[in-house]
Each structure stands twice: as structure tokens, then as C-alpha cells.
Design an enzyme around this catalytic site. Structure first.
Site, PDB file in Angstrom:
ATOM      1  N   ARG A 123       0.939  -1.261  -0.078  1.00 11.63           N
ATOM      2  CA  ARG A 123      -0.070  -0.005  -0.094  1.00 11.63           C
ATOM      3  C   ARG A 123       0.782   1.316   0.031  1.00 11.63           C
ATOM      4  NH1 ARG A 123      -1.882   2.581   4.451  1.00 11.63           N
ATOM      5  NH2 ARG A 123      -1.993   0.653   5.526  1.00 11.63           N
TER       6      ARG A 123
ATOM      7  N   TYR B  10     -14.725  15.384 -16.647  1.00 11.49           N
ATOM      8  CA  TYR B  10     -14.804  13.792 -16.650  1.00 11.49           C
ATOM      9  C   TYR B  10     -16.113  13.772 -15.709  1.00 11.49           C
ATOM     10  CZ  TYR B  10     -14.906   8.922 -15.625  1.00 11.49           C
ATOM     11  OH  TYR B  10     -15.004   7.553 -15.478  1.00 11.49           O
TER      12      TYR B  10
ATOM     13  N   ASP C 252      -5.231  17.817 -15.670  1.00  9.98           N
ATOM     14  CA  ASP C 252      -5.770  16.504 -16.101  1.00  9.98           C
ATOM     15  C   ASP C 252      -5.334  16.539 -17.586  1.00  9.98           C
ATOM     16  OD1 ASP C 252      -6.700  14.040 -17.300  1.00  9.98           O
ATOM     17  OD2 ASP C 252      -8.705  14.287 -15.763  1.00  9.98           O
TER      18      ASP C 252
ATOM     19  N   LYS D 236      -6.355   4.993 -20.209  1.00  2.49           N
ATOM     20  CA  LYS D 236      -6.319   5.463 -21.562  1.00  2.49           C
ATOM     21  C   LYS D 236      -5.226   5.262 -22.235  1.00  2.49           C
ATOM     22  CE  LYS D 236     -10.611   6.626 -19.956  1.00  2.49           C
ATOM     23  NZ  LYS D 236     -10.411   6.691 -18.563  1.00  2.49           N
TER      24      LYS D 236
END
Length: 405
Positions: free
Chosen positions: A62, A115, A187, A212
Site C-alpha cells: 500500500r 469527466y 488533467d 487510456k
């Protein structure tokens, strides 16, 4: 260890080699998948030193994993940042940034086209924490200036935007924000390197949904944030490893590392295909408008040519005329998309496959028409993520579908 001086090599070489070298124990060329949750220590003292970060090493996946670390080092080199933190999804990157830098009473200046998941965070989640957000068209510099308050800590926007491909001037926005002592977060999912380098243009942080273009094969969820060592440490410590707890799996990090090896070739092909297809669509009588910054007729072309290194990305939208052989644009849009044989109906982007969708009947079908159309999402708007197929086949596919309208 690699003998390459990454400061001296060009972008394509950097993409292939940064963060990765042959495994010192086995000689394996590909970075191993360290599929483990925890790591062992020879002594208590060694464990204590690694937990306190007085010596380098891994303690628990983690907080860090060798496979994921290779991805982070590569992405920092690709974007020209000091460090990077990887997350389990693009939204994980967005959420971790907000947690790291905002508190109750702070204010955010945010792009008004986002988005869908990010929009929920900005419009709903941040308000729950007492954080105010002002939404503006970030391509309008005067509107951005007016949106600042003494409590503004962050400016956040996507460029280019989805689905109308509006381009924001990163350099100018960064200058405005830094004069107000606010961070700029971009972004850049729609325009990854080598198309656009947000940090070099003045942004403080750049984030991506690696789902993407960066991974590029449609088989991974992931996100990254790149910036200074200090900022990334805050995001990793306060966001990713604590309240969000959203590191990527080592296997997904491995898949993205694999995908990045071909980034330059893929992106160049996506962009060229998109340009050729956009030019074709401009000639179709049933098409009202094509929203692609690579076209000289586009109002953002000049800025995009400079900021996006003349590549313009592989995704765009086009709008059908209202009356096509007796059909309204809503019905024509659906029929056109349904009639395609190569393009696949899906809502993601950056895959090798060409993906297409009709927002009015799919992603935005629950949005009232008047609200939807205010943001430019008309009944006849179609979004396409152009793949790496032969562009002549794509054009022929559209020709046969248009012929059946």
C-alpha cells in the site's frame, strides 16, 4: 543498473528505458511483478529504518512496491517531474490530490467541463468537506482571473476537454495562479506526452487516467500524479496510502509499464488517423461541425499547435445536421453509430480499437436536454476515439454508414 543518462537522451529513448533495467538477481529484461502484500526484513533494526524512511526500501505494498515504483519513476521522467505516485484508477489520482491539498474553508477554481466522476467530486464531495468550488470556462482567462478569492488554493482543469476539445492555455493559467499563490493541477489524460507536457508549461501537478493512452490496450484501470518531490510526498502520504488507500496492483503496474514501451508509436498513429478522419468528416454533407483542434478552422488551433506540439490527440467529436433525409439529428446519430462495422460502440478512449459513442442517447441520456445542450452536447453530437487501424478502412466504414442514413 542502467548506464543511460536520462538527462541526455531524447523522448522515445526515455520512454523505453526510464525506471527500468534488467533484474540484478536474474538478468530478466522485463521488470518482475512483485505480487506481494508485505516485505520481510533481516532484523528489527532494518525494519525500523525502512519504516522511518532513514534507509530506502519497501515495507507494505500500500505504501510502495518495486513494480509500481518502476512505473512511477518512468512517468516522472516522461513528464519531466521530480516524482510520481501511482493510483488504482484515474479517479484515485483526482481524489488523492484533493485530500492532499485542500481543507475546510478552501476554494478551488475549476474548469466547467469535466469527466463525469471528477464532476461529482467537485460539485458534491468537496462541498461535504466545506470546500467551495467556482466553475469557469478556463479558456477564458478573464473569467479565470475573476474567479479567484483570497481562499483559492487550487486551479483544476482538463485540456483538451471532453467532448468538444476546448483547449486551455496552461502557461497563462499557471502565471495567473502563481501570482495568487495557488497550485495548478492539469488533467492531461486526453493529451499525454509526447503531445503535451503540462509541467513544462508551468503547471504544478499533472495527472492522468493511465487507463487510456498511457496503457493503451484497454485492459487496465490506473492513475498517476506527477510533480515535485514535496507535493508527491503529500499526495502519497495523506491521500494514496491513508484516507484513499488506493495503490495500483503490481500486475496492473506491470501492464502499464509494458504499454508505455510503445507509447510514441501508438500516439503518433492515433493522432495521424484522427487528423485524416476529421478532415474526411469535414467534407461530409450530413456533418454540421467537426470539433478537432488539429483543423485550421478550429478556434483553438493556434494554441493547440504550440501547446500540444502539433499532434492534437486522437479523440474528437463531430455534430450532425438537424434534418438528414427526414430524420432528426438524434435518430440519425444513433443510426450512424449503429451502422458502423469497424468502430466499436464504447465510452473509453486511447485503445488500439476505434471507439465511438452517441452522448445524447448514452452517457448523457439522463441529463435534461436543455442542460445538456448548454454544454454543447447536442442530439447530433458523436464522440470518437480513433484507433490505430488503417485509416482508409475507417473512412470507408463511415462512408457506408453515412450512405445508409
Amino acid at each position: 543498473m542502467s548506464k543511460i543518462d536520462l538527462n541526455k537522451v531524447r523522448f522515445s529513448t526515455k520512454v523505453v528505458h526510464a525506471g527500468q533495467s534488467f533484474d540484478p538477481e536474474t538478468g530478466a529484461l522485463s521488470t518482475p511483478i512483485y505480487q506481494t502484500s508485505t516485505f520481510c526484513f533481516e532484523t528489527v533494526e532494518e525494519g525500523a529504518a525502512k519504516f522511518s524512511k532513514t534507509i530506502p526500501g519497501f515495507t507494505y505494498t500500500r505504501g510502495g512496491n518495486p513494480t509500481t515504483r518502476a512505473l512511477e519513476v518512468k512517468m516522472a521522467a516522461i513528464e519531466g517531474g521530480e516524482d510520481c505516485v501511482a493510483t488504482a484508477s484515474g479517479m484515485g489520482a483526482v481524489g488523492a490530490v484533493m485530500i492532499a491539498f485542500l481543507k475546510a474553508g478552501d476554494h478551488v477554481v475549476c474548469g466547467d467541463t469535466l469527466y463525469g466522476g471528477t464532476s461529482v467530486v467537485m460539485r458534491t464531495n468537496l462541498a461535504q468537506f466545506g470546500i467551495d468550488v467556482t466553475f469557469v470556462d478556463t479558456s477564458d482567462l478573464e473569467a479565470v482571473k475573476k474567479a479567484f478569492t483570497p481562499k483559492t488554493k487550487l486551479v483544476y482543469f482538463e485540456t483538451p476537454t471532453n467532448p468538444l476539445m476546448t483547449v486551455t492555455d496552461i502557461k497563462s493559467i499557471s502565471k495567473i495562479a502563481h501570482e495568487k499563490e495557488a497550485r495548478v493541477v492539469v488533467d492531461s489524460t486526453f493529451a499525454p506526452p509526447p503531445i503535451q507536457f503540462a509541467l513544462k508549461l508551468g503547471a504544478d501537478l499533472v495527472l492522468h487516467s493511465v487507463t487510456k493512452y498511457l496503457n493503451g490496450h484497454g485492459d487496465v484501470l490506473g492513475g498517476v500524479v506527477v510533480g515535485t518531490k514535496e507535493d508527491i510526498a503529500l499526495i502519497r502520504g495523506n491521500g494514496v496510502t491513508k484516507i484513499c488507500g488506493n495503490p495500483p496492483s503490481p500486475f496492473n503496474s506491470y501492464l502499464v509499464l509494458r504499454g508505455l514501451k510503445t507509447l510514441v508509436m501508438r500516439v503518433e498513429k492515433h493522432c495521424q488517423n484522427a487528423m485524416d478522419l476529421a478532415k474526411y468528416l469535414k467534407t461530409v454533407s450530413a456533418v454540421k461541425e467537426v470539433y478537432y483542434p488539429g483543423l485550421e478552422s478550429n478556434p483553438f488551433h493556434k494554441l493547440a499547435k504550440e501547446q500540444m506540439n502539433g499532434m492534437y490527440t486522437g479523440i474528437f467529436s463531430f455534430e450532425l445536421k438537424e434534418n438528414i433525409n427526414g430524420m432528426n439529428s438524434f435518430e440519425a446519430g444513433k443510426k450512424l453509430v449503429n451502422g458502423l462495422k469497424i468502430a466499436t460502440i464504447a465510452v473509453s478512449l486511447g485503445d488500439p480499437d476505434t471507439l465511438i459513442q452517441h452522448p445524447a442517447s448514452m452517457t448523457h441520456s439522463n441529463v435534461p436536454k436543455e442542460i445538456r445542450e448548454k454544454s454543447g452536447i447536442t442530439d447530433g453530437l458523436i464522440r470518437i476515439s480513433v484507433g490505430v487501424e488503417d485509416v482508409e478502412d475507417l473512412i470507408e466504414d463511415f462512408e457506408q454508414s453515412f450512405a445508409n442514413l
